[in-house]
Design an enzyme around this catalytic site. Structure first.
Site, PDB file in Angstrom:
ATOM      1  N   LYS A  42       0.840  -1.195   0.000  1.00  0.00           N
ATOM      2  CA  LYS A  42       0.000   0.000   0.000  1.00  0.00           C
ATOM      3  C   LYS A  42       0.878   1.250   0.000  1.00  0.00           C
ATOM      4  CE  LYS A  42      -3.497  -2.071   2.999  1.00  0.00           C
ATOM      5  NZ  LYS A  42      -4.116  -1.985   4.337  1.00  0.00           N
ATOM      6  N   ARG A  92     -14.080  -8.124   9.060  1.00  0.00           N
ATOM      7  CA  ARG A  92     -15.295  -7.303   9.011  1.00  0.00           C
ATOM      8  C   ARG A  92     -16.402  -8.017   8.268  1.00  0.00           C
ATOM      9  NH1 ARG A  92     -12.209  -2.527   6.297  1.00  0.00           N
ATOM     10  NH2 ARG A  92     -11.454  -4.412   5.355  1.00  0.00           N
TER      11      ARG A  92
END
Length: 162
Positions: A42, A92
């Site tokens: 990232k 999640r």
């Protein structure tokens, strides 16, 4: 010997979902080490130093059995260095599971003693991600209920939000 759990991530920036997971892990494990990753595919908005500082400020004195450290290199090497056997990962949604399960299996292949424990996010944070927070803040939105106050302050400064 205390059970040590490692919670790695980029935390760019830390969200209230991360803080919730850290607090819940600190209730279960005698020692939790939050590792802020330097090596990542990232492109981080915040520097390593900023991310470590925001994680420390985000958990503040809430969890005396939690320490925060920067790290680079192979995760299993750092886990070995700390004498830990547990890697914590938050989930999640089902979409997180595929990537996380592959990482867990690869880590176990590299070090058979290491187990990855998955913790389901609390319901109120199931939709929350650092990416959403950055996008909302960059468009001038209010993220004060999604991140620790230190992060909210940093984002307001970064995006010149009054």
């Amino acid at each position: 010997m205390k059970t040590v759990a490692i919670y790695p991530g980029t935390f760019d920036p830390i969200t209230n979902g991360h803080v919730d997971l850290i607090k819940r892990a600190a209730f279960i494990y005698p020692k939790v080490i939050v590792l802020v990753a330097a090596d990542t595919r990232k492109v981080c908005m915040f520097s390593m130093e900023e991310r470590v500082r925001m994680v420390r400020e985000g958990i503040n004195d809430l969890c005396p059995n939690v320490q925060v450290e920067p790290f680079q290199g192979l995760l299993v090497e750092i886990v070995r260095k700390h004498g830990a056997k547990i890697i914590l990962r938050g989930l999640r949604a089902v979409s997180d599971f595929e990537y996380e399960s592959q990482m867990a299996l690869m880590n176990r292949r590299l070090e058979k003693r290491i187990e990855t424990f998955f913790m389901i996010s609390s319901e109120e944070y199931a939709y929350l991600s650092s990416s959403f927070v950055k996008e909302i803040a960059s468009l001038g939105g209010d993220v004060s209920t999604l991140v620790p106050s230190a992060v909210d302050k940093e984002l307001r400064k970064r995006f010149s939000i009054v």
